[in-house]
Scaffold this active site. Structure first.
Site, PDB file in Angstrom:
ATOM      1  N   HIS A   1      12.154   0.528  -0.703  1.00  0.00           N
ATOM      2  CA  HIS A   1      11.762  -0.749  -0.171  1.00  0.00           C
ATOM      3  C   HIS A   1      12.861  -1.451   0.694  1.00  0.00           C
ATOM      4  O   HIS A   1      12.778  -2.696   0.982  1.00  0.00           O
ATOM      5  CB  HIS A   1      11.380  -1.651  -1.346  1.00  0.00           C
ATOM      6  CG  HIS A   1      10.096  -1.122  -2.052  1.00  0.00           C
ATOM      7  ND1 HIS A   1       8.832  -0.922  -1.434  1.00  0.00           N
ATOM      8  CD2 HIS A   1       9.850  -1.149  -3.306  1.00  0.00           C
ATOM      9  CE1 HIS A   1       7.872  -0.589  -2.327  1.00  0.00           C
ATOM     10  NE2 HIS A   1       8.596  -0.850  -3.366  1.00  0.00           N
TER      11      HIS A   1
ATOM     12  N   GLY B   1       0.953  -1.161   0.136  1.00  0.00           N
ATOM     13  CA  GLY B   1      -0.225  -0.022  -0.035  1.00  0.00           C
ATOM     14  C   GLY B   1       0.898   1.279  -0.172  1.00  0.00           C
ATOM     15  O   GLY B   1       0.345   2.292   0.598  1.00  0.00           O
TER      16      GLY B   1
HETATM   17  P1  A3P Z   1      -4.157  -4.961  -4.208  1.00  0.00           P
HETATM   18  O1  A3P Z   1      -3.154  -5.428  -5.527  1.00  0.00           O
HETATM   19  O2  A3P Z   1      -4.222  -5.887  -3.420  1.00  0.00           O
HETATM   20  O3  A3P Z   1      -5.450  -4.254  -4.707  1.00  0.00           O
HETATM   21  P2  A3P Z   1       2.039  -0.735  -3.522  1.00  0.00           P
HETATM   22  O4  A3P Z   1       1.497   0.749  -3.630  1.00  0.00           O
HETATM   23  O5  A3P Z   1       2.840  -0.989  -2.168  1.00  0.00           O
HETATM   24  O6  A3P Z   1       2.481  -1.257  -4.662  1.00  0.00           O
HETATM   25  O7  A3P Z   1       0.438  -1.396  -3.095  1.00  0.00           O
HETATM   26  C1  A3P Z   1      -0.285  -1.441  -4.073  1.00  0.00           C
HETATM   27  C2  A3P Z   1      -1.540  -2.177  -3.255  1.00  0.00           C
HETATM   28  O8  A3P Z   1      -2.162  -1.249  -2.510  1.00  0.00           O
HETATM   29  C3  A3P Z   1      -2.460  -2.495  -4.239  1.00  0.00           C
HETATM   30  O9  A3P Z   1      -3.265  -3.930  -3.608  1.00  0.00           O
HETATM   31  C4  A3P Z   1      -3.524  -1.503  -4.556  1.00  0.00           C
HETATM   32  O10 A3P Z   1      -4.783  -1.839  -5.244  1.00  0.00           O
HETATM   33  C5  A3P Z   1      -3.513  -0.977  -3.056  1.00  0.00           C
HETATM   34  N1  A3P Z   1      -3.926   0.473  -3.040  1.00  0.00           N
HETATM   35  C6  A3P Z   1      -3.689   1.441  -3.702  1.00  0.00           C
HETATM   36  N2  A3P Z   1      -4.151   2.378  -3.545  1.00  0.00           N
HETATM   37  C7  A3P Z   1      -4.975   2.080  -2.215  1.00  0.00           C
HETATM   38  C8  A3P Z   1      -5.774   2.964  -1.495  1.00  0.00           C
HETATM   39  N3  A3P Z   1      -5.808   4.479  -1.684  1.00  0.00           N
HETATM   40  N4  A3P Z   1      -6.311   2.675  -0.483  1.00  0.00           N
HETATM   41  C9  A3P Z   1      -5.849   1.138  -0.198  1.00  0.00           C
HETATM   42  N5  A3P Z   1      -5.498   0.296  -0.790  1.00  0.00           N
HETATM   43  C10 A3P Z   1      -4.729   0.762  -2.047  1.00  0.00           C
END
Ligand code: A3P
Length: 319
Positions: free
Chosen positions: A131, A69
């Site tokens: 990361h 996230g």
């Molecule tokens: P999912 O693939 O389970 O939907 P990162 O930014 O670390 O790459 O994480 C991406 C994950 O966070 C994805 O999970 C994405 O959909 C979710 N995500 C992106 N924006 C978000 C938001 N505003 N609130 C909650 N989750 C979010």
């Protein structure tokens, strides 16, 4: 592609030749450096960063395991820290810029290949993301009073999110990566910036020792008790909400602005691209807790639950 390794610096090439090697997720190979796995390009960026980054005491660094996230917390942190400068209305920077542009990631946006950027012109407090595992952070970060915000997510959703993500990024000739193949690698700890559990555990343990410098958050807490944790975050970052701000609904306004529904429906995220050509929409998929139920077999669930219990519960950490 394999060309990726040819363009590395001599230093990185010779480092790589001494490291454990496995098949990669997006690159053909990945290498284990200081206990964690990286693609060749990433490794080049990491060693350049480790050598050159100069931290300031006022720096704020968001650290995440990939797919926890990051983009969401970037949006929240940017809005929170800059809320006096950028009031929440139609011209807020989030409506025209992706959080990945507003908060640069050390190894994706700044320390590209062997280039040495000069982030010294960024006004304080600078906010960065990475990361990197705890013990691989640049020395100057460890020697400073900079603040680290760590965000992790339960292993089942992280894994499912990662599997979808890498299949969107893989070049065509690598074909897609099956769920079984990805699972075996993730479970063995051979995942980008993995082992997943070691990444989390190091930050968890350090956050107990230096709680004024590391705030440990989980995706699940942020989702389920958003206002409690955004207030903790504001306090930790030295910009707590005033009584007037709380009364005016500022906490809810920030959460609404940064919500999955709001961000993922904005035109810039639907059609926009990041500087390295990545489509912004790959960062938004479901944004839910428990989406793993649709993908993982009972056997996979059992294995992930067992290893998580085995590796983390002795340290008082439940995710
Ligand atoms: P999912 O693939 O389970 O939907 P990162 O930014 O670390 O790459 O994480 C991406 C994950 O966070 C994805 O999970 C994405 O959909 C979710 N995500 C992106 N924006 C978000 C938001 N505003 N609130 C909650 N989750 C979010």
């Amino acid at each position: 592609d394999l060309h990726e390794e040819e363009v590395l610096t001599q230093e990185c090439k010779s480092l790589i030749s001494s490291l454990p090697k496995e098949k990669g997720w997006i690159s053909y190979y990945q290498y284990k450096y200081e206990g964690f796995w990286y693609s060749p390009t990433r490794l080049q960026q990491v060693i350049t960063l480790q050598k050159h980054f100069l931290a300031r005491d006022s720096d704020i660094i968001l650290v995440t395991y990939p797919k926890s996230g990051t983009i969401w917390l970037k949006a929240i942190m940017f809005t929170l820290v800059n809320r006096k400068k950028y009031v929440i209305k139609e011209n807020h920077p989030l409506f025209s810029k992706n959080p990945h542009e507003l908060i640069p990631c050390f190894e994706f946006d700044l320390y590209l290949h062997d280039q040495i950027p000069d982030p010294s012109s960024i006004p304080s407090p600078r906010i960065f993301a990475t990361h990197l595992p705890y013990f691989s952070l640049p020395k100057s970060v460890h020697n400073s009073a900079s603040k680290l915000v760590y965000l992790c997510r339960n292993p089942k959703d992280t894994f499912v999110s990662l599997w979808h993500f890498i299949n969107k990024l893989r070049v065509e000739k690598m074909g897609s990566c099956s769920l079984d193949e990805a699972f075996d690698m993730f479970y063995k700890g051979v995942s980008p910036y993995g082992p997943f559990w070691d990444h989390i555990l190091d930050y968890w343990n350090e956050s107990k020792k230096i709680s004024n410098r590391i705030l440990f958050l989980t995706y699940e807490n942020m989702k389920e008790e958003s206002s409690v944790h955004i207030k903790r975050l504001a306090e930790f970052l030295g910009c707590p909400f005033s009584a007037e701000e709380e009364e005016s609904g500022m906490v809810e306004d920030i959460l609404k602005l940064c919500s999955f529904n709001n961000l993922s429906n904005l035109e810039i995220y639907k059609t926009g691209k990041l500087i390295y050509g990545q489509e912004s929409k790959v960062y938004f998929r479901r944004g839910e807790i428990g989406d793993w139920k649709k993908f993982l077999s009972p056997e996979m669930v059992k294995k992930l639950d067992q290893i998580t219990e085995h590796k983390l519960s002795g340290f008082g950490l439940k995710i």
